[in-house]
Design an enzyme around this catalytic site. Structure first.
Site, PDB file in Angstrom:
ATOM      1  N   ASP A 102      -0.152   5.675   1.224  1.00 55.88           N
ATOM      2  CA  ASP A 102      -1.384   5.289   1.919  1.00 55.88           C
ATOM      3  C   ASP A 102      -1.382   5.847   3.334  1.00 55.88           C
ATOM      4  O   ASP A 102      -1.673   7.008   3.541  1.00 55.88           O
ATOM      5  CB  ASP A 102      -1.548   3.770   1.902  1.00 55.88           C
ATOM      6  N   ASP A 114      -0.102   2.363  10.048  1.00 52.38           N
ATOM      7  CA  ASP A 114      -1.313   1.540  10.020  1.00 52.38           C
ATOM      8  C   ASP A 114      -1.054   0.254  10.791  1.00 52.38           C
ATOM      9  O   ASP A 114      -0.011  -0.388  10.622  1.00 52.38           O
ATOM     10  CB  ASP A 114      -1.713   1.192   8.582  1.00 52.38           C
ATOM     11  N   ASP A 166       0.804  -1.218   0.000  1.00 53.10           N
ATOM     12  CA  ASP A 166       0.000   0.000   0.000  1.00 53.10           C
ATOM     13  C   ASP A 166       0.836   1.267   0.000  1.00 53.10           C
ATOM     14  O   ASP A 166       0.346   2.338  -0.341  1.00 53.10           O
ATOM     15  CB  ASP A 166      -0.929   0.024   1.216  1.00 53.10           C
ATOM     16  N   ARG A 186      -7.961  10.822  10.056  1.00 57.53           N
ATOM     17  CA  ARG A 186      -7.451   9.582  10.662  1.00 57.53           C
ATOM     18  C   ARG A 186      -6.252   9.841  11.584  1.00 57.53           C
ATOM     19  O   ARG A 186      -5.149   9.399  11.322  1.00 57.53           O
ATOM     20  CB  ARG A 186      -7.071   8.554   9.597  1.00 57.53           C
TER      21      ARG A 186
END
Length: 408
Positions: free
Chosen positions: A230, A234, A206, A286
């Site tokens: 991305d 994460d 990603d 986010r």
């Protein structure tokens, strides 16, 4: 993000791994996460009380644990004892040898050259990895880390940039400290070595700066992260026991995803501490976006967002304490929180709470669930550092300028 890792082997036994799923390294979740929150707050308050004693003290318990020592480079592994929160047991390569990266190249990802970062991180034994000089490392493919490793950028200006970046997949005890990670690209569809005895086919990645996939006991501290394909950090697929602290994050859209999907219930065991980070200019959303687990967001400085700061779905518990939220000027995006993929009748039962946060320029936090009910009683017994002092606690967020023979 994905979990495909097809192993090639040097032996018949290794060939059998082709038909097996990767080993899942689980970490038992803390049964009472509020006690971890309480411990974090106790350490913050202890650092605050010591400000009059330590001439170099900042009130940041992680930094006050090691930065006062002018001989830090002779005792690098002491850093492993300084984490707080859910990732506090991440020891990285504390019990191993020092490995010095002398070569910034990454020409052969199947047979990496000794002295390169890739050669260091795939070894089976614990290693504390440092850098001989300033470096820009452009990774040809994902840097797939093996367990019990520390990447320690102190004493050099280290940039992992312009290529693939870091993957923490089904491994444990990882510390990533003091590096600049930016402009990460999507790579993949290539063979990549992940240990001295195995390499495998990687599907398309990603382009995250740090991708944590089924990892546990992970600590990302004092890194500067920006502008990746991305996410910046994460964590998905059952990852847990994570602390993300003292980082400077900027110029990015989807900053931090914690939880794979609403249907992936293994992430109910995810527990993450997000502390003393500076969410800076050019960020959109986010910070983090959470699913299922327990997330302690404490003493962070949010100076920019374009859509929202903290969001989530699938009933995560979000405990926001002592943060500073400076809203954008656009009146549409003043709200800190974003409840996703659920009607109000459902999300009002989730547990999102704000305690001691500072809201500026019209920022506001929409709480839900029990609020200050018994589920938070232990967490509330000691407050985090006052939000009015967050700017000073986070003033050194990001990769530090450390030189041997002097305090960082």
């Amino acid at each position: 993000m994905r979990m495909t890792l097809v192993h090639l082997s040097l032996s018949l036994f290794s060939c059998l791994l082709l038909v097996l799923s990767p080993t899942f390294i689980a970490s038992t979740p803390v049964s009472e996460p509020e006690l971890v929150v309480q411990e974090v707050n106790e350490k913050i308050n202890a650092s605050r009380r010591n400000l009059g004693v330590l001439s170099c003290g900042t009130g940041n318990p992680i930094d006050d644990c090691w930065r006062c020592d002018p001989k830090w480079e002779k005792n690098r592994q002491r850093l492993a004892d300084c984490a707080i929160g859910f990732g506090k047991h991440a020891i990285g390569g504390r019990d191993g040898k020092i490995y010095v990266v002398t070569d910034s190249s990454d020409k052969d990802v199947v047979n990496p050259k000794p002295g390169t970062l890739r050669h260091a991180v795939i070894q089976d034994e614990p290693l504390w990895i440092i850098f001989a000089r300033d470096m820009v490392i452009k990774l040809k493919e994902e840097l797939i880390m093996n367990s019990f490793k520390t990447i320690d950028g102190r004493g050099a200006s280290v940039h992992i940039a312009g290529g693939a970046c870091i993957t923490v997949q089904y491994v444990t005890n990882i510390i990533i400290h003091g590096v600049n990670i930016h402009d990460c690209k999507r790579k993949g569809n290539a063979y990549v070595r992940d240990s001295p005895s195995h390499y495998g086919w990687r599907t398309a990645s990603d382009g995250d700066a740090v991708s944590i996939f089924g990892g546990s006991h992970v600590w990302v501290d004092h890194c500067s992260l920006s502008n990746c394909a991305d996410g910046l950090i994460d964590a998905i697929h059952g990852s847990t026991a994570i602390t993300i602290s003292n980082n400077y994050l900027s110029h990015h859209n989807k900053v931090m995803l914690l939880g794979h999907s609403d249907s992936y219930t293994r992430d109910k065991n995810m527990q993450v501490t997000i502390a003393f980070n500076h969410f800076g200019e050019g960020l959109v959303q986010r910070m983090p976006r959470c699913r299922h687990g327990y997330f302690h967001v404490v003493n962070n400085d949010y100076t920019h967002w374009q859509m929202y700061a903290i969001g989530g779905s699938a009933a995560p518990t979000i405990n926001s304490q002592g943060n500073r939220f400076l809203a954008p000027n656009d009146h549409v995006f003043k709200e800190v929180t974003k409840y996703e993929d659920a009607p109000r009748s459902k999300w009002k039962k989730w547990n999102w709470r704000s305690e001691g946060d500072l809201f500026l320029n019209g920022a506001f936090f929409t709480p839900s669930g029990g609020g200050a009910s018994s589920s938070y009683a232990k967490a509330s017994s000691l407050s985090a550092r006052p939000s009015s002092l967050v700017a000073s606690v986070t003033s050194n967020a990001g990769a530090l300028f450390c030189r041997k023979g002097s305090r960082c």
